[in-house]
Design a protein around this motif. Sequence first.
Motif, short mmCIF file in Angstrom:
data_model
loop_
_atom_site.label_atom_id
_atom_site.label_comp_id
_atom_site.label_asym_id
_atom_site.label_seq_id
_atom_site.Cartn_x
_atom_site.Cartn_y
_atom_site.Cartn_z
N CYS A 167 8.27 -1.28 -6.29
CA CYS A 167 8.05 0.08 -5.79
C CYS A 167 9.35 0.87 -5.94
CB CYS A 167 7.63 0.06 -4.33
SG CYS A 167 6.08 -0.79 -4.05
N ARG A 171 11.34 5.09 -6.63
CA ARG A 171 11.25 6.54 -6.58
C ARG A 171 12.02 7.12 -7.76
NH1 ARG A 171 12.60 7.68 -0.22
NH2 ARG A 171 14.72 7.58 -1.03
N THR A 226 6.15 3.64 1.07
CA THR A 226 6.91 4.83 1.48
C THR A 226 7.84 4.49 2.64
OG1 THR A 226 5.13 6.31 0.78
CG2 THR A 226 6.73 7.19 2.35
N GLU A 274 9.33 11.35 -6.54
CA GLU A 274 7.94 10.91 -6.61
C GLU A 274 7.92 9.40 -6.58
OE1 GLU A 274 4.28 11.25 -9.81
OE2 GLU A 274 5.45 13.05 -9.33
N GLN A 275 7.03 8.85 -5.79
CA GLN A 275 6.95 7.40 -5.63
C GLN A 275 6.03 6.78 -6.67
OE1 GLN A 275 6.78 5.86 -1.55
NE2 GLN A 275 4.95 4.73 -2.19
N LYS A 276 6.47 5.67 -7.26
CA LYS A 276 5.68 4.96 -8.25
C LYS A 276 5.80 3.46 -8.03
CE LYS A 276 5.79 8.51 -11.82
NZ LYS A 276 4.31 8.69 -11.78
N HIS A 277 5.01 2.69 -8.73
CA HIS A 277 5.14 1.24 -8.63
C HIS A 277 4.68 0.58 -9.93
CE1 HIS A 277 0.86 1.71 -7.48
NE2 HIS A 277 0.71 0.52 -8.04
N ASN A 308 0.88 -1.17 0.00
CA ASN A 308 0.00 0.00 0.00
C ASN A 308 0.91 1.21 0.00
OD1 ASN A 308 0.45 0.93 2.85
ND2 ASN A 308 -0.54 -1.04 3.31
N THR A 309 0.37 2.37 -0.28
CA THR A 309 1.21 3.55 -0.47
C THR A 309 2.03 3.86 0.77
OG1 THR A 309 -0.38 4.47 -2.03
CG2 THR A 309 1.20 6.00 -1.05
#
Length: 278
Positions: A129, A131, A100, A114-117, A95-96
């Motif tokens: 996951c 960044r 993180t 910026e966080q991505k997956h 989950n986000t």
Amino acid sequence: MARKTMAFYPPTPLVMSPKDQLRVEIGPLYVACSIADQHTIHAFEFFVLDNDINDWSDVFFEIKNNSILLDKYSGNVHLCYNFREALIIPVEKMNTAAATDFLSMVFGESNRHEQKHDKLADAKNMVNCYRIRKTILDQAVRHFHLFQGHHIYTEILNSLFARPDLPDTILHIQVYPQSFIAVLMIKGQLHFIQSYSFETSADLCFYLLSILKEHDLRAEDTHIEMSGFIEPHGELHQHLQQLFPKRSFSNLSESALIPEMLESYHAHYFTPFFNPIV
């Protein structure tokens, strides 16, 4: 700041077909641009970056001005990010907030990313996951009308998962300017993936042996599969020959390459930049 060190184009003016795709791979010290379909590379450019990048806007500006491919192409761009700040997480843990926390624990907190997956192959129930610097994404929005992005780990792992011919124990490495990615798979299961920076071939070999020691494996029992910037008669390959009796290059089919590519380089040089399975 961005120097074009390789450039290969078709002998006649490039005419894009609906099956062709512009791929731009961005790493800490390089950018690779290619136009290809599922079977053939039609054009390829490689830019080496200075190691003191302060402003990615300058990098994008220089590459856009010196790239024939980016200058002529206005369709959907496929971005591939090759940066070390990435973790493979089980789907049930994803989950986000958790992603993180995991990324912050391993790589430190950051407000510049910026966080991505990316979801990996369905049957594997894993998520990649990662960044990416906000400045890189800002420049992508500025320079490309349409683009889709993913992390290189996703590309590598989905390709390996799709192969029925993997040795029981395989150490897959892709070598780039001053960095490499190592993937350890045992009986088709992922055990390890990580990016490293290195200065000498001894550094790279030290990291590989450390991976094997951590997993209680011996080099003589491990098949190493190599691609990227490895000279077949160079120092790095000589060291790997001494350590790993079971080894092979991951070569692209010569029919997939522009003939001029093979006049100066071996087919395995371009394998990391041409992977149709995402």
